[in-house]
Design an enzyme around this catalytic site. Structure first.
Site, PDB file in Angstrom:
ATOM      1  N   THR A  50      -4.817  -5.684   0.237  1.00  0.00           N
ATOM      2  CA  THR A  50      -5.725  -4.551   0.283  1.00  0.00           C
ATOM      3  C   THR A  50      -7.114  -5.121   0.060  1.00  0.00           C
ATOM      4  O   THR A  50      -7.234  -6.211  -0.511  1.00  0.00           O
ATOM      5  CB  THR A  50      -5.361  -3.569  -0.856  1.00  0.00           C
ATOM      6  OG1 THR A  50      -4.100  -2.977  -0.563  1.00  0.00           O
ATOM      7  CG2 THR A  50      -6.392  -2.477  -1.037  1.00  0.00           C
TER       8      THR A  50
ATOM      9  N   ARG B 249       3.886   6.887   4.711  1.00  0.00           N
ATOM     10  CA  ARG B 249       3.849   6.350   3.359  1.00  0.00           C
ATOM     11  C   ARG B 249       2.408   6.215   2.890  1.00  0.00           C
ATOM     12  O   ARG B 249       1.531   5.767   3.618  1.00  0.00           O
ATOM     13  CB  ARG B 249       4.540   4.983   3.316  1.00  0.00           C
ATOM     14  CG  ARG B 249       4.551   4.306   1.943  1.00  0.00           C
ATOM     15  CD  ARG B 249       3.415   3.299   1.795  1.00  0.00           C
ATOM     16  NE  ARG B 249       3.477   2.553   0.527  1.00  0.00           N
ATOM     17  CZ  ARG B 249       2.565   1.675   0.125  1.00  0.00           C
ATOM     18  NH1 ARG B 249       1.513   1.434   0.876  1.00  0.00           N
ATOM     19  NH2 ARG B 249       2.698   1.044  -1.026  1.00  0.00           N
ATOM     20  N   VAL B 250       2.150   6.615   1.668  1.00  0.00           N
ATOM     21  CA  VAL B 250       0.827   6.510   1.059  1.00  0.00           C
ATOM     22  C   VAL B 250       0.944   5.640  -0.187  1.00  0.00           C
ATOM     23  O   VAL B 250       1.796   5.884  -1.042  1.00  0.00           O
ATOM     24  CB  VAL B 250       0.266   7.896   0.695  1.00  0.00           C
ATOM     25  CG1 VAL B 250      -1.073   7.757  -0.027  1.00  0.00           C
ATOM     26  CG2 VAL B 250       0.117   8.764   1.941  1.00  0.00           C
ATOM     27  N   GLY B 251       0.086   4.654  -0.304  1.00  0.00           N
ATOM     28  CA  GLY B 251       0.112   3.769  -1.458  1.00  0.00           C
ATOM     29  C   GLY B 251      -0.883   4.170  -2.523  1.00  0.00           C
ATOM     30  O   GLY B 251      -1.330   5.322  -2.601  1.00  0.00           O
ATOM     31  N   ASP B 252      -1.263   3.217  -3.338  1.00  0.00           N
ATOM     32  CA  ASP B 252      -2.149   3.491  -4.469  1.00  0.00           C
ATOM     33  C   ASP B 252      -3.615   3.587  -4.082  1.00  0.00           C
ATOM     34  O   ASP B 252      -4.403   4.256  -4.752  1.00  0.00           O
ATOM     35  CB  ASP B 252      -1.996   2.391  -5.521  1.00  0.00           C
ATOM     36  CG  ASP B 252      -2.488   1.039  -4.997  1.00  0.00           C
ATOM     37  OD1 ASP B 252      -3.556   0.566  -5.437  1.00  0.00           O
ATOM     38  OD2 ASP B 252      -1.816   0.456  -4.135  1.00  0.00           O
TER      39      ASP B 252
ATOM     40  N   THR C  89      -5.177  -4.016  -6.089  1.00  0.00           N
ATOM     41  CA  THR C  89      -4.442  -4.478  -4.921  1.00  0.00           C
ATOM     42  C   THR C  89      -3.064  -4.942  -5.366  1.00  0.00           C
ATOM     43  O   THR C  89      -2.905  -5.441  -6.483  1.00  0.00           O
ATOM     44  CB  THR C  89      -5.189  -5.637  -4.229  1.00  0.00           C
ATOM     45  OG1 THR C  89      -4.354  -6.178  -3.190  1.00  0.00           O
ATOM     46  CG2 THR C  89      -5.533  -6.759  -5.199  1.00  0.00           C
ATOM     47  N   GLY C  90      -2.082  -4.769  -4.499  1.00  0.00           N
ATOM     48  CA  GLY C  90      -0.736  -5.215  -4.841  1.00  0.00           C
ATOM     49  C   GLY C  90       0.312  -4.201  -4.434  1.00  0.00           C
ATOM     50  O   GLY C  90       0.139  -3.455  -3.464  1.00  0.00           O
TER      51      GLY C  90
ATOM     52  N   GLY D  12       1.831  -1.036  -4.241  1.00  0.00           N
ATOM     53  CA  GLY D  12       1.267   0.277  -4.469  1.00  0.00           C
ATOM     54  C   GLY D  12       2.088   1.184  -5.357  1.00  0.00           C
ATOM     55  O   GLY D  12       1.552   1.877  -6.230  1.00  0.00           O
TER      56      GLY D  12
END
Length: 293
Positions: A162, A190-193, A213-214, A216
């Protein structure tokens, strides 16, 4: 007051070394772009966006051009921008057909009553605000397509990253920007952090600004960015706050990292992955970049 900017290009195993060096150099160019705005008296918000746009336009990174592909072979992107002066945030999730998701996130912040718009609704909003359609083919790089094909054909896996930026301006205002293509071969939608304030992105003038970053899902579970800001509120230096946040991430066996700046212009970063590319211009005007350690 001192100004500073710190950007990251994603945490994980970035190989080979020539790509890792390219990512570090790209982060430095992004930091320089943001710092030029700060040096001219511009806002932290403008600087964070400018840095993030540089990273989104660089095909070496998993954001904007160069974003990874989902399970259907399509690009869906997430981004968030947060203004520490008023705690306003704007974000988009699973958006397609735009070149720079962070710029659409800014439009959500400035021109809508909402914080987060997703999918086709985010795209409709972007068009209504005059954002030109951007062909999906121009977002897909050969590297992203090769990764996707190997995952489908060989069960090959990789952990893309990210991008993000945190900045403080001469007025003592902070801002954070984060953008990503997400996880390669993710389920559509899909939605991440990254687009979630408090998880992948947070900024508050009373504490500081954070971009993460990483993995999520792990970052969401520990509300990583807000946790780091809470550490600043408790008196931690940004470096100590970043290290504490990474330890917190370990509670859910998550992998990742984060960059942190406070309103005094102090910076910090930490990761529990092999590498995290980053670049910075600190409060003394010193600049640098790295991808290990």
């Amino acid at each position: 007051m001192p100004t500073a900017i710190l950007v990251h290009g994603g945490a994980g195993a970035i190989f080979p070394d020539d790509r890792a060096h390219a990512c570090a150099r790209g982060c430095l160019e992004a930091a320089r772009a943001g710092h030029r705005i700060l040096a001219a008296g511009g806002s932290a918000l403008d600087a964070a966006v400018a840095a993030c746009v540089v990273l989104e336009d660089d095909p070496a990174f998993n954001a904007g051009t160069g974003s990874v592909l989902n399970a259907d072979g399509e690009v869906e992107m997430d981004a968030c921008l947060m203004d520490g002066s008023n705690l306003r945030a704007g974000a988009v999730a699973a958006i397609r057909g735009v070149r720079n998701p962070i710029e659409v996130a800014r439009l959500v912040l400035e021109r809508s009553p909402h914080v987060l718009l997703a999918g086709s609704g985010a795209e409709r909003f972007a068009r209504a605000q005059g954002v030109a359609p951007w062909p999906a083919s121009l977002l897909v790089t050969e590297r992203a397509l090769t990764r996707w094909q190997k995952e489908r054909d060989e069960g090959w896996t990789n952990k893309p990253g990210t991008v993000g930026a945190v900045a403080v301006d001469a007025q003592g205002h902070v801002a954070a920007a984060t953008s990503t293509g997400g996880i390669s071969s993710k389920h559509p939608g899909r939605v991440g952090d990254s687009p979630l304030p408090g998880a992948g992105t947070y900024a508050d003038d009373e504490t500081g600004a954070v971009s993460a970053t990483g993995q999520g899902e792990a970052i969401i579970r520990v509300v990583l960015a807000k946790f780091a800001c809470d550490q600043l509120a408790a008196g931690d230096h940004p470096q100590a706050a970043a290290e504490a946040a990474v330890r917190r991430l370990g509670r859910v066996q998550g992998e990742g990292g984060l960059v942190v700046v406070d309103r005094q212009g102090r910076i910090g970063l930490a990761a529990n992955t092999a590498r995290m590319s980053r670049g910075w211009v600190d409060a003394e005007g010193n600049e640098g970049c790295a991808f290990e350690g």
